[in-house]
Design a protein around this motif. Sequence first.
Motif, mmCIF file in Angstrom:
data_model
loop_
_atom_site.group_PDB
_atom_site.id
_atom_site.type_symbol
_atom_site.label_atom_id
_atom_site.label_comp_id
_atom_site.label_asym_id
_atom_site.label_seq_id
_atom_site.Cartn_x
_atom_site.Cartn_y
_atom_site.Cartn_z
ATOM 1 N N LEU A 1 4.386 -4.080 -10.684
ATOM 2 C CA LEU A 1 3.083 -4.245 -11.321
ATOM 3 C C LEU A 1 2.467 -5.551 -10.849
ATOM 4 O O LEU A 1 3.174 -6.463 -10.416
ATOM 5 N N PRO A 2 1.145 -5.659 -10.934
ATOM 6 C CA PRO A 2 0.489 -6.908 -10.521
ATOM 7 C C PRO A 2 0.933 -8.077 -11.386
ATOM 8 O O PRO A 2 1.288 -7.913 -12.550
ATOM 9 N N CYS A 3 0.896 -9.265 -10.776
ATOM 10 C CA CYS A 3 1.320 -10.473 -11.474
ATOM 11 C C CYS A 3 0.455 -11.629 -10.982
ATOM 12 O O CYS A 3 0.444 -11.940 -9.793
ATOM 13 N N ASP A 4 -0.272 -12.257 -11.890
ATOM 14 C CA ASP A 4 -1.160 -13.359 -11.525
ATOM 15 C C ASP A 4 -0.415 -14.662 -11.260
ATOM 16 O O ASP A 4 -0.799 -15.431 -10.406
ATOM 17 N N ASN A 5 0.650 -14.911 -12.012
ATOM 18 C CA ASN A 5 1.340 -16.196 -11.940
ATOM 19 C C ASN A 5 2.735 -16.097 -11.335
ATOM 20 O O ASN A 5 3.603 -16.899 -11.655
ATOM 21 N N CYS A 6 2.954 -15.102 -10.479
ATOM 22 C CA CYS A 6 4.279 -14.953 -9.886
ATOM 23 C C CYS A 6 4.159 -14.271 -8.529
ATOM 24 O O CYS A 6 3.107 -13.756 -8.171
ATOM 25 N N ASN A 7 5.272 -14.271 -7.796
ATOM 26 C CA ASN A 7 5.295 -13.618 -6.490
ATOM 27 C C ASN A 7 5.498 -12.116 -6.609
ATOM 28 O O ASN A 7 4.965 -11.346 -5.811
ATOM 29 N N GLN A 8 6.292 -11.693 -7.601
ATOM 30 C CA GLN A 8 6.617 -10.285 -7.731
ATOM 31 C C GLN A 8 7.024 -9.960 -9.160
ATOM 32 O O GLN A 8 7.685 -10.745 -9.828
ATOM 33 N N MET B 1 11.418 1.270 -23.673
ATOM 34 C CA MET B 1 12.165 0.060 -23.367
ATOM 35 C C MET B 1 11.856 -0.316 -21.926
ATOM 36 O O MET B 1 11.895 0.520 -21.029
ATOM 37 N N VAL B 2 11.507 -1.591 -21.723
ATOM 38 C CA VAL B 2 11.129 -2.098 -20.413
ATOM 39 C C VAL B 2 12.037 -3.263 -20.044
ATOM 40 O O VAL B 2 12.240 -4.168 -20.857
ATOM 41 N N VAL B 3 12.579 -3.207 -18.828
ATOM 42 C CA VAL B 3 13.283 -4.359 -18.269
ATOM 43 C C VAL B 3 12.396 -4.868 -17.144
ATOM 44 O O VAL B 3 12.135 -4.168 -16.174
ATOM 45 N N GLU B 4 11.906 -6.092 -17.332
ATOM 46 C CA GLU B 4 10.927 -6.687 -16.424
ATOM 47 C C GLU B 4 11.567 -7.878 -15.710
ATOM 48 O O GLU B 4 12.106 -8.772 -16.356
ATOM 49 N N SER B 5 11.532 -7.852 -14.377
ATOM 50 C CA SER B 5 12.052 -8.960 -13.570
ATOM 51 C C SER B 5 10.876 -9.633 -12.879
ATOM 52 O O SER B 5 10.154 -8.992 -12.116
ATOM 53 N N ILE B 6 10.687 -10.923 -13.167
ATOM 54 C CA ILE B 6 9.568 -11.668 -12.595
ATOM 55 C C ILE B 6 10.113 -12.740 -11.665
ATOM 56 O O ILE B 6 10.890 -13.591 -12.086
ATOM 57 N N MET B 7 9.695 -12.657 -10.398
ATOM 58 C CA MET B 7 10.126 -13.628 -9.400
ATOM 59 C C MET B 7 9.001 -14.632 -9.182
ATOM 60 O O MET B 7 7.930 -14.277 -8.707
ATOM 61 N N LYS B 8 9.262 -15.871 -9.578
ATOM 62 C CA LYS B 8 8.254 -16.921 -9.421
ATOM 63 C C LYS B 8 8.348 -17.582 -8.054
ATOM 64 O O LYS B 8 7.364 -18.028 -7.508
ATOM 65 N N ASP B 9 9.556 -17.687 -7.516
ATOM 66 C CA ASP B 9 9.777 -18.158 -6.151
ATOM 67 C C ASP B 9 11.035 -17.473 -5.646
ATOM 68 O O ASP B 9 11.573 -16.600 -6.310
ATOM 69 N N SER B 10 11.518 -17.848 -4.503
ATOM 70 C CA SER B 10 12.655 -17.145 -3.907
ATOM 71 C C SER B 10 13.967 -17.365 -4.662
ATOM 72 O O SER B 10 14.937 -16.658 -4.434
ATOM 73 N N LYS C 1 -6.243 -0.955 -15.201
ATOM 74 C CA LYS C 1 -6.806 -2.221 -15.658
ATOM 75 C C LYS C 1 -8.273 -1.981 -15.987
ATOM 76 O O LYS C 1 -9.010 -1.441 -15.154
ATOM 77 N N LEU C 2 -8.669 -2.338 -17.173
ATOM 78 C CA LEU C 2 -10.043 -2.164 -17.649
ATOM 79 C C LEU C 2 -10.509 -0.711 -17.520
ATOM 80 O O LEU C 2 -11.639 -0.440 -17.144
ATOM 81 N N GLY C 3 -9.614 0.232 -17.808
ATOM 82 C CA GLY C 3 -9.974 1.645 -17.840
ATOM 83 C C GLY C 3 -9.937 2.376 -16.518
ATOM 84 O O GLY C 3 -10.188 3.575 -16.479
ATOM 85 N N ASP C 4 -9.656 1.690 -15.421
ATOM 86 C CA ASP C 4 -9.577 2.329 -14.103
ATOM 87 C C ASP C 4 -8.226 2.057 -13.472
ATOM 88 O O ASP C 4 -7.576 1.052 -13.773
ATOM 89 N N VAL C 5 -7.818 2.948 -12.564
ATOM 90 C CA VAL C 5 -6.565 2.726 -11.852
ATOM 91 C C VAL C 5 -6.702 1.452 -11.033
ATOM 92 O O VAL C 5 -7.682 1.246 -10.319
ATOM 93 N N TYR C 6 -5.711 0.576 -11.158
ATOM 94 C CA TYR C 6 -5.703 -0.723 -10.479
ATOM 95 C C TYR C 6 -5.437 -0.541 -8.991
ATOM 96 O O TYR C 6 -4.573 0.236 -8.594
ATOM 97 N N HIS C 7 -6.195 -1.271 -8.164
ATOM 98 C CA HIS C 7 -5.962 -1.357 -6.717
ATOM 99 C C HIS C 7 -5.908 -2.828 -6.341
ATOM 100 O O HIS C 7 -6.760 -3.610 -6.779
ATOM 101 N N ASP C 8 -4.910 -3.195 -5.517
ATOM 102 C CA ASP C 8 -4.815 -4.596 -5.095
ATOM 103 C C ASP C 8 -5.815 -4.881 -3.977
ATOM 104 O O ASP C 8 -6.634 -4.024 -3.615
ATOM 105 N N LYS D 1 -2.388 1.082 -4.935
ATOM 106 C CA LYS D 1 -2.186 1.230 -6.371
ATOM 107 C C LYS D 1 -0.849 0.619 -6.769
ATOM 108 O O LYS D 1 0.081 0.569 -5.967
ATOM 109 N N ALA D 2 -0.755 0.181 -8.000
ATOM 110 C CA ALA D 2 0.515 -0.240 -8.588
ATOM 111 C C ALA D 2 1.055 0.973 -9.336
ATOM 112 O O ALA D 2 0.490 1.385 -10.345
ATOM 113 N N VAL D 3 2.133 1.556 -8.821
ATOM 114 C CA VAL D 3 2.642 2.818 -9.354
ATOM 115 C C VAL D 3 4.087 2.661 -9.806
ATOM 116 O O VAL D 3 4.902 2.066 -9.094
ATOM 117 N N LEU D 4 4.374 3.207 -10.990
ATOM 118 C CA LEU D 4 5.745 3.341 -11.437
ATOM 119 C C LEU D 4 6.178 4.764 -11.083
ATOM 120 O O LEU D 4 5.554 5.740 -11.517
#
Length: 129
Positions: free
Chosen positions: A31-38, A52-61, A105-112, A117-120
């Motif tokens: 999923l998109p992330c404003d303050n992280c790499n991934q 239930m969601v397991v979310e892994s956020i990579m801020k740097d390597s 995002k905001l009612g429309d499918v998100y595109h980077d 698209k960000a797809v699960l």
Amino acid sequence: MGCSEQKSEPLPDLPPIEIPADVFGFYSGRLPCDNCNQRVVNMDLFNDGKVMVVESIMKDSVNVDVDTLRGTFVYADSIVKVSLSDNSVRWEFKRDKVGNLAFMKLGDVYHDADGMKAVLIRFYKKIKR
């Protein structure tokens, strides 16, 4: 004049919206992330309306934050609305024709920026016998 004497009738009971059985299951993707790499998300939608969601956020390597979030979801008109952590996190996904979930995002499918698209992706688990 006539409004003060108007009596309202009770609303009829509406049948519950049934979620198709093929919506439940395991989904994984980025999923998109404003303050992280991934941001990698693994999400289980259960047939009792819980998620239930397991979310892994990579801020740097080196630094990866892993969080487990729980909540509920509803499904209507090909849209899955997820509410996590007492409504502090809300996501919406549009279900495509093969069963994957595209982030909205905001009612429309998100595109980077590249138009992707960000797809699960829905994974089918083999049942052990």
